[in-house]
Enzyme design. Structure first.
Site, PDB file in Angstrom:
ATOM      1  CB  SER A 123       1.927  12.038  18.700  1.00 25.04           C
ATOM      2  OG  SER A 123       0.541  11.871  18.735  1.00 25.04           O
ATOM      3  CE1 TYR A 137       2.315   6.837  19.983  1.00 30.67           C
ATOM      4  CE2 TYR A 137       0.551   8.474  19.966  1.00 30.67           C
ATOM      5  CZ  TYR A 137       1.672   7.903  19.379  1.00 30.67           C
ATOM      6  OH  TYR A 137       2.138   8.405  18.178  1.00 30.67           O
ATOM      7  CE  LYS A 148       5.024   9.193  19.936  1.00 28.16           C
ATOM      8  NZ  LYS A 148       6.207   9.161  19.059  1.00 28.16           N
ATOM      9  CG  ASP A 178      -2.869   6.224   4.615  1.00 26.12           C
ATOM     10  OD1 ASP A 178      -2.845   5.115   5.187  1.00 26.12           O
ATOM     11  OD2 ASP A 178      -3.359   6.405   3.482  1.00 26.12           O
ATOM     12  CB  THR A 179       1.855   4.990   8.767  1.00 24.09           C
ATOM     13  OG1 THR A 179       1.441   4.897  10.141  1.00 24.09           O
ATOM     14  CG2 THR A 179       2.249   6.417   8.432  1.00 24.09           C
TER      15      THR A 179
HETATM   16  N1  LIG Z   1       0.747   7.312  12.001  1.00 22.86           N
HETATM   17  C1  LIG Z   1       0.250   8.277  12.758  1.00 22.86           C
HETATM   18  O1  LIG Z   1      -0.948   8.600  12.690  1.00 22.86           O
HETATM   19  C2  LIG Z   1       1.129   9.072  13.697  1.00 22.86           C
HETATM   20  C3  LIG Z   1       0.593  10.233  14.281  1.00 22.86           C
HETATM   21  C4  LIG Z   1       1.375  10.964  15.166  1.00 22.86           C
HETATM   22  C5  LIG Z   1       2.659  10.550  15.450  1.00 22.86           C
HETATM   23  N2  LIG Z   1       3.163   9.420  14.874  1.00 22.86           N
HETATM   24  C6  LIG Z   1       4.531   9.047  15.239  1.00 22.86           C
HETATM   25  O2  LIG Z   1       5.335   9.038  14.074  1.00 22.86           O
HETATM   26  C7  LIG Z   1       6.353   8.038  14.184  1.00 22.86           C
HETATM   27  C8  LIG Z   1       6.305   7.122  12.961  1.00 22.86           C
HETATM   28  O3  LIG Z   1       5.039   6.474  12.967  1.00 22.86           O
HETATM   29  P1  LIG Z   1       4.505   5.616  11.724  1.00 22.86           P
HETATM   30  O4  LIG Z   1       3.053   5.870  11.637  1.00 22.86           O
HETATM   31  O5  LIG Z   1       5.387   5.823  10.556  1.00 22.86           O
HETATM   32  O6  LIG Z   1       4.697   4.124  12.328  1.00 22.86           O
HETATM   33  P2  LIG Z   1       4.827   2.711  11.622  1.00 22.86           P
HETATM   34  O7  LIG Z   1       4.500   2.773  10.175  1.00 22.86           O
HETATM   35  O8  LIG Z   1       4.087   1.759  12.503  1.00 22.86           O
HETATM   36  O9  LIG Z   1       6.411   2.410  11.761  1.00 22.86           O
HETATM   37  C9  LIG Z   1       6.976   2.250  13.020  1.00 22.86           C
HETATM   38  C10 LIG Z   1       8.467   2.044  12.830  1.00 22.86           C
HETATM   39  O10 LIG Z   1       9.051   1.861  14.126  1.00 22.86           O
HETATM   40  C11 LIG Z   1      10.004   0.817  14.023  1.00 22.86           C
HETATM   41  N3  LIG Z   1      10.182   0.147  15.313  1.00 22.86           N
HETATM   42  C12 LIG Z   1       9.218  -0.196  16.201  1.00 22.86           C
HETATM   43  N4  LIG Z   1       9.781  -0.847  17.231  1.00 22.86           N
HETATM   44  C13 LIG Z   1      11.114  -0.915  16.990  1.00 22.86           C
HETATM   45  C14 LIG Z   1      12.217  -1.473  17.683  1.00 22.86           C
HETATM   46  N5  LIG Z   1      12.078  -2.116  18.854  1.00 22.86           N
HETATM   47  N6  LIG Z   1      13.447  -1.347  17.132  1.00 22.86           N
HETATM   48  C15 LIG Z   1      13.615  -0.738  15.937  1.00 22.86           C
HETATM   49  N7  LIG Z   1      12.611  -0.182  15.227  1.00 22.86           N
HETATM   50  C16 LIG Z   1      11.382  -0.288  15.764  1.00 22.86           C
HETATM   51  C17 LIG Z   1       9.427  -0.126  12.996  1.00 22.86           C
HETATM   52  O11 LIG Z   1      10.465  -0.911  12.460  1.00 22.86           O
HETATM   53  P3  LIG Z   1      10.304  -2.488  12.158  1.00 22.86           P
HETATM   54  O12 LIG Z   1       8.920  -2.718  11.650  1.00 22.86           O
HETATM   55  O13 LIG Z   1      11.370  -2.749  11.126  1.00 22.86           O
HETATM   56  O14 LIG Z   1      10.543  -3.136  13.451  1.00 22.86           O
HETATM   57  C18 LIG Z   1       8.830   0.843  11.984  1.00 22.86           C
HETATM   58  O15 LIG Z   1       9.799   1.218  11.027  1.00 22.86           O
HETATM   59  C19 LIG Z   1       6.086   7.313  15.511  1.00 22.86           C
HETATM   60  O16 LIG Z   1       6.910   7.860  16.514  1.00 22.86           O
HETATM   61  C20 LIG Z   1       4.641   7.642  15.818  1.00 22.86           C
HETATM   62  O17 LIG Z   1       4.371   7.620  17.204  1.00 22.86           O
HETATM   63  C21 LIG Z   1       2.436   8.673  13.994  1.00 22.86           C
END
Ligand SMILES: NC(=O)c1ccc[n+]([C@@H]2O[C@H](COP(=O)([O-])OP(=O)(O)OC[C@H]3O[C@@H](n4cnc5c(N)ncnc54)[C@H](OP(=O)(O)O)[C@@H]3O)[C@@H](O)[C@H]2O)c1
Length: 222
Positions: free
Chosen positions: A129, A142, A146, A176-177
């Protein structure tokens, strides 16, 4: 006739957001995928594609060595938690939980897959991130995870690159998640766009490794 090799990836966080988009894109590229998540319904949805093997697994408590298949060509650690508490508010349990998923699970899954990745000359991709490089106010817990993941990636790369294993950090901007449930969605990066960067790293030509990829919104959010 010689059998065609079907490459295989493990993707954590495959039930949502970026991890789901990476899984779908790898399948489009002819890969098979071990999709790791906890939510049974969303695991069933991602496994609608026959190339995807769903694995219900809690990265906070489980040992990834138990779910690693024999052949692994890429590992994508996309699972992550975004805590909102400040360090004065966060409980020790929450701090440990976020480090367990964002950092310790990344290390454990890398450690468990290294023998297979040495054999395949494969690639590890960590979803980092912007917070892994710059700490902004109200984002300290966070950012601490990271920054640790950034250090893990750089150290691991130095350790294994002479064995043929590549390590990539992806630094998405606001995407957008479901993780960003409170943001205005319009200017955000699409998860499919981040997935393209992940797959670019995995499919990079043999002579290189894409060490750090920043995926920012076209115009920064004000
Ligand atoms: N969205 C953003 O703006 C953004 C920006 C920068 C970086 N990131 C990074 O990108 C990555 C993906 O983010 P995202 O936005 O796609 O997040 P998300 O939609 O919230 O998805 C998070 C995922 O992590 C899994 N997870 C969480 N805790 C878990 C656990 N204890 N065991 C197994 N799985 C677990 C969830 O699985 P379950 O729901 O099935 O438990 C889900 O599939 C993350 O590392 C995040 O920090 C995101």
């Amino acid at each position: 006739m010689e059998q065609q090799h079907t490459p295989h990836a493990i993707v954590t966080g495959a039930t949502s957001g970026i991890g789901r988009a990476v899984t779908d894109l790898l399948v489009e590229h002819g890969w098979t995928v071990t999709a790791v998540g906890r939510d049974e319904d969303r695991l069933a949805a991602v496994a609608a594609a026959p190339q995807v093997t769903p694995v219900a697994f809690d990265l906070e408590t489980g040992e990834p060595a138990e779910i690693v298949p024999d052949q692994v060509d890429a590992v994508v650690h996309a699972a992550g938690l975004l805590p909102t508490a400040s360090i004065e508010e966060v409980t020790d349990e929450e701090w440990d939980r976020v480090f367990a998923v964002n950092v310790t699970a990344a290390m454990r899954i890398a450690r468990a897959t290294l023998p297979a990745l040495r054999a395949s000359r494969g690639t590890i991709v960590f979803l980092n991130s912007g917070a892994g490089v710059f700490s902004r106010p109200k984002n300290t817990v966070y950012a601490a995870t990271k920054h640790a993941l950034h250090g893990l990636a750089n150290g691991l790369r130095a350790d294994v690159e002479h064995d043929g294993v590549r390590v990539t950090s992806i630094y998405p901007g606001p995407t957008d998640t479901p993780m960003l449930s409170n943001e205005d969605r319009t200017p955000l990066v699409r998860p499919e766009t981040v997935a393209r960067a992940v797959v670019d790293a995995i499919l990079a030509s043999e002579d290189t490794q894409l060490t750090d990829i920043y995926v920012r919104p076209r115009a920064e959010l004000s």
